[in-house]
Design an enzyme around this catalytic site. Structure first.
Site, PDB file in Angstrom:
ATOM      1  N   LYS A  72     -40.467  24.984 -27.440  1.00 61.98           N
ATOM      2  CA  LYS A  72     -39.669  23.901 -26.878  1.00 61.98           C
ATOM      3  C   LYS A  72     -38.172  24.169 -27.079  1.00 61.98           C
ATOM      4  O   LYS A  72     -37.762  24.702 -28.118  1.00 61.98           O
ATOM      5  CB  LYS A  72     -40.076  22.603 -27.587  1.00 61.98           C
ATOM      6  CG  LYS A  72     -39.318  21.349 -27.218  1.00 61.98           C
ATOM      7  CD  LYS A  72     -39.860  20.195 -28.054  1.00 61.98           C
ATOM      8  CE  LYS A  72     -39.111  18.904 -27.829  1.00 61.98           C
ATOM      9  NZ  LYS A  72     -39.677  17.811 -28.673  1.00 61.98           N
ATOM     10  N   SER A 150     -40.749  14.012 -26.014  1.00 67.53           N
ATOM     11  CA  SER A 150     -39.814  14.988 -25.495  1.00 67.53           C
ATOM     12  C   SER A 150     -40.398  16.388 -25.328  1.00 67.53           C
ATOM     13  O   SER A 150     -39.715  17.286 -24.824  1.00 67.53           O
ATOM     14  CB  SER A 150     -38.592  15.059 -26.421  1.00 67.53           C
ATOM     15  OG  SER A 150     -38.952  15.464 -27.733  1.00 67.53           O
ATOM     16  N   SER A 174     -42.915  12.255 -29.840  1.00 64.74           N
ATOM     17  CA  SER A 174     -42.666  13.320 -28.873  1.00 64.74           C
ATOM     18  C   SER A 174     -43.680  14.459 -28.863  1.00 64.74           C
ATOM     19  O   SER A 174     -43.616  15.323 -28.002  1.00 64.74           O
ATOM     20  CB  SER A 174     -41.270  13.899 -29.083  1.00 64.74           C
ATOM     21  OG  SER A 174     -40.290  12.950 -28.732  1.00 64.74           O
TER      22      SER A 174
END
Length: 471
Positions: A72, A150, A174
């Site tokens: 990520k 996220s 997230s």
């Protein structure tokens, strides 16, 4: 009929047996990313040449030697490579990480080969992955819907079969929200289980942590072993397990006392999400557990949100300072999205005394919340109050913040309390969208969650259930 990509554990076994090579698996994964990503927009920074070189070289002999992976674009820094946190100013300035995070070094030591970095909302500030800087990531189950956030880019990539698992991070839901919305396993570890070093000691006053999204409980457990470990100077440490987390897969959890919280008195929870929790409760009962409707009195304390927002707002203001240092000038209103500018502006106006007061309040609140687990073993809740919303619904400039507040009511509490929690893909809506269920354990008791998750995975398998867009 489309067949699922083998999980990372199986791919590692194929490599060890000589039935596949790291170079072959990396090349296959690159082909899938190139073919699928124009549709879902999950991978925003490619490192294909570096991955090929790593696959052809001396790969560390870890448990996932030669298995393709994605990281990520928020945390888990890779020295010399882009680290833009979903922000246009950092992207335009070509900001790159100065050193490897300890987490990335652990990932490399496990033998994983990273193909690139995945999309994330700007600064991880919401639970839909639609940053202005890189555009929306689309859900492989239905391209008109959000992947969550996220860690939405990572979740979309795994759901689409680009890689078997990917790095994720969680400050208020997230890991769990994208796992829920993409039909994956997403475990948020206990506070202190995974280091933020060397550049950070904590994020959001100890609320943030890292993990993975995957398609199998055994991959998630094995990666927790890979990622775990305290480093010198870390401000928190979780109690070490008595044996590897991977060894908990398939272990009988015993008869548990389980509390169900299928909805929230202060907000409207979609009936599909309520049904998902109720069906999970019925499944747990059929497996011999004692199940009742019950939750901690502190869980829905109306004061919680105010203090959590204080913590996040101050952290966002600090982000602005570090971002300005990275690009060589102060961050201005045009450099960030409006919702983050508002959050950072609120943070700049909060006094040090008020910030410390909020920290003190959440510490006391966490004690009240965790006390419930003296009588119960497990809490079961929705992950989020709605099924995956349409693209644009949470990023609406006028209504997005209000909508976010109305649906994100079940996850951030356990970031603040530091407890482990996992989303499992146990339910789908009538129109075929995944709806995960959250299971929350006592502090530092990931082994219990892994045992229960493994039991549920056996009783209600999900591995063969694939989205329309799958490699």
């Amino acid at each position: 009929m489309t067949t699922p990509l083998p999980d990372a554990t199986e791919l590692a076994t194929l490599i060890r047996s000589g039935e596949a090579s790291p170079a072959e698996l990396v090349e296959d994964a690159i082909e899938r990313v190139r073919r699928l990503d124009p549709t879902i927009n999950a991978v925003i920074h490619e490192r294909f040449d570096a991955a090929r070189a790593e696959a052809a070289g001396a790969i560390p002999d870890g448990p996932f030697r030669g298995v393709p992976f994605l990281v990520k674009d928020l945390g888990c820094e890779i020295a010399g490579e882009p680290h833009t946190m979903g922000n246009q100013a950092l992207r335009d300035a070509d900001v790159r990480a100065g050193e490897n995070s300890y987490l990335y070094e652990s990932i490399r030591a496990a033998g994983l080969i990273t193909l690139g970095r995945t999309n994330t909302p700007e600064l991880g500030g919401t639970v839909t992955t639609e940053p202005v800087a890189f555009g929306a990531t689309r859900n492989p189950w239905n391209l008109d819907h959000s992947t969550g956030g996220s860690s939405g880019g990572s979740a979309a990539a795994v759901a689409a079969g680009m890689v078997p698992m990917a790095h994720a991070g969680d400050g208020g839901g997230s890991i769990r929200v994208p796992a829920s919305e993409c039909g994956l396993v997403g475990l948020k570890p206990s506070r202190g289980r995974i280091t933020h070093g060397p550049t950070l000691g904590e994020g959001w006053a100890g609320a943030t942590t890292d993990g993975v999204v995957s398609r199998s409980v055994r991959d998630t457990a094995a990666m927790l072993d890979v990622m775990s470990g305290r480093h010198t100077g870390d401000p928190y440490s979780a109690a070490p397990p008595t044996r590897p987390f991977a060894d908990e897969v398939g272990v009988d959890p015993g008869r548990l006392r389980v509390g169900l919280a299928p909805d929230h008195a202060g907000v409207t929870t979609d009936p599909t999400c309520v049904a998902a929790v109720e069906l999970a409760g019925s499944l747990l009962e059929s497996l011999g557990h004692e199940v009742e409707v019950a939750q901690p009195d502190a869980f829905f304390d109306p004061e919680f949100s105010r203090h959590f927002v204080t913590i996040v707002a101050v952290a966002t203001a600090i982000d602005f300072t570090s971002m300005g240092e990275a690009i060589g000038r102060p961050i201005g209103e045009d450099d960030v999205e409006p919702s983050n500018w508002l959050m950072g502006s609120i943070g700049r106006a909060i006094s040090a005394a008020d910030y410390v007061q909020s920290i003190t309040w959440v510490h006391g609140w966490s004690r009240r919340l965790q006390a419930w687990w003296d009588q119960f073993d497990l809490l079961v809740t929705p992950v989020i109050a709605v099924p995956p919303p349409p693209i644009g619904w949470l990023s609406d400039p006028e209504l997005g913040t209000e909508r976010l507040t109305s649906i994100l009511q079940f996850t951030a509490q356990f970031n603040v309390s530091g407890q482990p929690a996992v989303s499992l893909p146990l339910h789908w809506s009538d129109d075929g969208l995944p709806v995960g269920v959250q299971f929350v354990g006592p502090i530092d008791d990931e082994p219990l969650l892994i045992r229960v998750a493994s039991q549920l995975e056996t009783a209600s398998p999900w591995a063969d259930r694939l989205p329309p867009i799958h490699g």
